[in-house]
Design an enzyme around this catalytic site. Structure first.
Site, PDB file in Angstrom:
ATOM      1  CB  SER A 144      48.432  27.044 -18.817  1.00  0.00           C
ATOM      2  OG  SER A 144      48.585  26.136 -19.420  1.00  0.00           O
ATOM      3  CE1 TYR A 157      52.454  27.855 -22.767  1.00  0.00           C
ATOM      4  CE2 TYR A 157      52.086  26.783 -21.418  1.00  0.00           C
ATOM      5  CZ  TYR A 157      51.178  27.658 -22.339  1.00  0.00           C
ATOM      6  OH  TYR A 157      50.111  28.128 -22.687  1.00  0.00           O
TER       7      TYR A 157
END
Ligand code: NAD
Length: 262
Positions: A144, A157
């Site tokens: 990401s 995350y």
């Protein structure tokens, strides 16, 4: 005959979003597919049979839970048993939780680290012996933009995504002489259920409306002011499986509308 005819791809978290687009892209090039992920059984069956019908390949569904190491090993074994090999492994399953660090639920931290990071370790560990034996493999991990930069309230995350880049580099070095590559794809915001689901929590954490979260938080990070599409991410993954990409390994490839250039 597609470029991936005779090859098998396992894509974790492919009942939805980016993972489903990966699975369909590999199938379009002729690979047999192991899809994985949760969902309504009838919906999963619809996607599975659509892959077979549209692309003339075989597809099976592994219900493996990415928090369970034994089930992850079974998923790789299912691909090897059903199709004879696992040549392409995409670690893509991922979940998000948004909260200030002091309130971050401990079980959410553990779950995100398990699904977004440790599952990739377990799957790679199980798939590499077969890839080495056959002398070819492609490992692709969905990281990401949050593998390169942070945003507040996403401690688990961001930690997991930074971690998967380190795992990818390490594996790339270990398998480098076996014609196996390992890379990360790092999307910015892609419009999928994962993004849609975090909007209410971000509204709460930052005291914003839905429109403000979309325009001032999500797309604010992306200089192009557009969401990345799942098909654009899948096209990059498909390129990584090609011979042209044989010397791309240990890389973290951004596809983020310029987010991490700032
Ligand atoms: P999504 O919510 O649409 O899909 C997630 C998939 O993971 C689903 O198939 C779900 O069933 C599966 N999954 C969840 N928990 C699981 C578990 N315990 N075991 C097995 N499968 C499980 O999400 P998405 O947006 O397509 O995200 C896919 C990946 O892309 C994730 O790793 C995510 O972090 C990453 N990513 C997404 C974006 C984005 O903007 N959407 C941006 C950057 C990175």
């Amino acid at each position: 005959m597609g470029t991936l005819s005779g090859k098998t791809a396992v894509v974790t978290g492919s009942t939805s979003g980016i993972g489903l687009a990966y699975a369909r892209a590999f199938a379009s090039a002729g690979a047999n597919i192991v899809i994985n992920g949760f969902g309504v059984p009838a919906d999963i069956e619809k996607e599975r049979s659509a892959i077979e019908k549209e692309f003339g390949v075989k597809a099976v569904h592994s219900p493996a839970d990415m928090t369970k190491p034994a089930e992850i090993a079974e998923m790789i074994a299912l691909g090897e048993k059903t199709f004879g090999s696992v040549d392409i492994l995409v670690n893509n399953a991922g979940v998000q939780f948004v909260s200030p660090i002091e309130d971050f639920p401990i079980e959410k931290w553990d779950m995100i680290i398990a699904i977004n990071l440790s599952s990739a370790f377990h799957a790679i560990r199980a798939a590499v012996p077969g890839m080495k034996k056959r002398g070819w493999g492609r490992i692709i991990n969905t990281a990401s933009a949050h593998s390169l930069v942070a945003s507040p309230f996403k401690s688990a995350y961001v930690s997991a995504k930074h971690g998967i880049v380190g795992l990818t580099k390490t594996v790339a070095l270990e398998v480098a002489t076996h014609k196996i590559t390992a890379n990360c794809i790092s999307p910015g915001y892609v419009w999928t259920p994962l993004v849609e689901k975090q909007i209410p929590d971000t509204m709460k954490a930052r005291g914003l409306t839905k429109e403000q979260v979309i325009n001032d938080v999500l797309l604010d990070a992306q200089p192009t002011k557009e969401f990345v599409t799942v098909d654009q991410v899948a096209a990059l993954a498909l390129f990584l499986t090609s011979d042209a990409a044989a010397q791309i390994t240990g890389a973290n490839l951004s596809i983020d509308g310029g987010w991490t250039a700032e």
